[in-house]
Design an enzyme around this catalytic site. Structure first.
Site, PDB file in Angstrom:
ATOM      1  N   GLY A  49       0.753  -0.967  -0.360  1.00  0.00           N
ATOM      2  CA  GLY A  49       0.025  -0.270   0.098  1.00  0.00           C
ATOM      3  C   GLY A  49       1.174   1.068  -0.434  1.00  0.00           C
ATOM      4  N   GLN A  54       3.188   9.967   0.717  1.00  0.00           N
ATOM      5  CA  GLN A  54       4.606   9.651   0.509  1.00  0.00           C
ATOM      6  C   GLN A  54       5.006  10.101  -0.046  1.00  0.00           C
ATOM      7  OE1 GLN A  54       2.648   5.911   2.044  1.00  0.00           O
ATOM      8  NE2 GLN A  54       4.988   4.830   2.305  1.00  0.00           N
ATOM      9  N   CYS A 102       8.022  -0.093   6.090  1.00  0.00           N
ATOM     10  CA  CYS A 102       6.943   0.769   5.702  1.00  0.00           C
ATOM     11  C   CYS A 102       8.216   1.365   4.430  1.00  0.00           C
ATOM     12  CB  CYS A 102       6.704   1.739   6.512  1.00  0.00           C
ATOM     13  SG  CYS A 102       6.357   3.234   5.584  1.00  0.00           S
ATOM     14  N   LEU A 103       7.613   1.423   3.628  1.00  0.00           N
ATOM     15  CA  LEU A 103       8.445   2.195   2.331  1.00  0.00           C
ATOM     16  C   LEU A 103       9.221   3.708   2.750  1.00  0.00           C
ATOM     17  CD1 LEU A 103       5.614   1.424  -0.976  1.00  0.00           C
ATOM     18  CD2 LEU A 103       7.787   0.276  -0.412  1.00  0.00           C
ATOM     19  N   HIS A 143      -2.579   1.722   8.525  1.00  0.00           N
ATOM     20  CA  HIS A 143      -1.529   1.407   8.167  1.00  0.00           C
ATOM     21  C   HIS A 143      -1.243   2.861   7.182  1.00  0.00           C
ATOM     22  CE1 HIS A 143       3.051   0.538   7.231  1.00  0.00           C
ATOM     23  NE2 HIS A 143       2.636   1.726   6.585  1.00  0.00           N
ATOM     24  N   GLU A 144      -1.806   2.695   6.407  1.00  0.00           N
ATOM     25  CA  GLU A 144      -2.457   3.837   5.959  1.00  0.00           C
ATOM     26  C   GLU A 144      -3.103   4.498   5.676  1.00  0.00           C
ATOM     27  OE1 GLU A 144      -0.307   3.311   3.533  1.00  0.00           O
ATOM     28  OE2 GLU A 144      -0.237   0.486   3.312  1.00  0.00           O
ATOM     29  N   HIS A 147      -0.831   7.342   7.728  1.00  0.00           N
ATOM     30  CA  HIS A 147      -0.278   7.676   6.504  1.00  0.00           C
ATOM     31  C   HIS A 147      -0.593   8.927   7.204  1.00  0.00           C
ATOM     32  CE1 HIS A 147       3.522   6.030   5.532  1.00  0.00           C
ATOM     33  NE2 HIS A 147       2.959   5.134   4.865  1.00  0.00           N
TER      34      HIS A 147
HETATM   35 NI    NI Z   1       4.457   2.850   5.238  1.00  0.00          NI
END
Ligand code: NI
Length: 189
Positions: A49, A54, A102-103, A143-144, A147
């Site tokens: 995701g 981000q 997480c990215l 999680h998303e 963000h």
């Molecule tokens: Ni993340």
């Protein structure tokens, strides 16, 4: 359709509460292009995701997709989901401890997520959805949504479990994958 650079922890935009998208704005080329870029960027990075913050756009849009993900091979499939102005509420007190990455963060670690959610969002065509999500898929959704509120996994992770991916693979992956595979089989997602 462009793969965009992903911001890393420390970038101020990751800490901004993203703004709502109006119904009229969803159909604009700017928002439709942003959605396409989110999908491309997520797929390119093997993410499950990604949220608009981000890639430097603090608006309330996130996408999720899992299809035999090499970064998270234990995650059950999630069909491509585009969620504009996503919301959720836990349905009960059931929780699960997940080792999340997480990215935007070079570390991963254990945190607690709700297992059963009622979620609502608008899709890229302007249609409103209400659904129930469970398990790791519910975890990804939370999680998303985090963000979009400027919250990162490090705010929720038990700091004593923080690990690089290399050390996770070496010391923690096997036990986590065993436990979470059993959990996924039990809840079905
Ligand atoms: Ni993340």
């Amino acid at each position: 359709m462009t793969v965009r650079p992903i911001l890393s922890i420390g970038h101020p935009t990751l800490r901004v509460r993203a703004t709502e998208v109006t119904r009229e704005d969803i159909a604009t080329p700017a928002i439709q292009g942003l959605i396409d870029d989110l999908i491309d960027t997520m797929r390119h990075a093997n993410g499950s995701g990604i949220a608009a913050n981000q890639i430097g756009e603090p608006v309330r849009i996130m996408v999720m997709e899992v299809d035999r993900n090499p970064r998270y091979p234990y995650k059950p499939p999630i069909p491509l989901t585009v969620a504009v102005n996503p919301r959720f509420e836990p349905l009960d007190d059931e929780t699960v401890t997940i080792n999340e990455g997480c990215l935007s963060v070079p570390l991963r670690g254990e945190l607690v997520r709700s297992v059963n959610l009622r979620v609502s969002y608008t899709d890229r065509h302007g249609a409103y959805h209400e659904r129930f999500l469970r398990g790791l898929t519910a975890g990804t959704y939370q999680h998303e949504c985090d963000h979009l509120d400027g919250v990162l996994v490090v705010d929720r992770i038990d700091s004593r479990t923080l690990s690089t991916w290399e050390q996770f693979d070496r010391y923690h992956r096997d036990a986590f994958v065993r436990r979470i595979t059993k959990f996924v089989a039990e809840v079905g997602s």
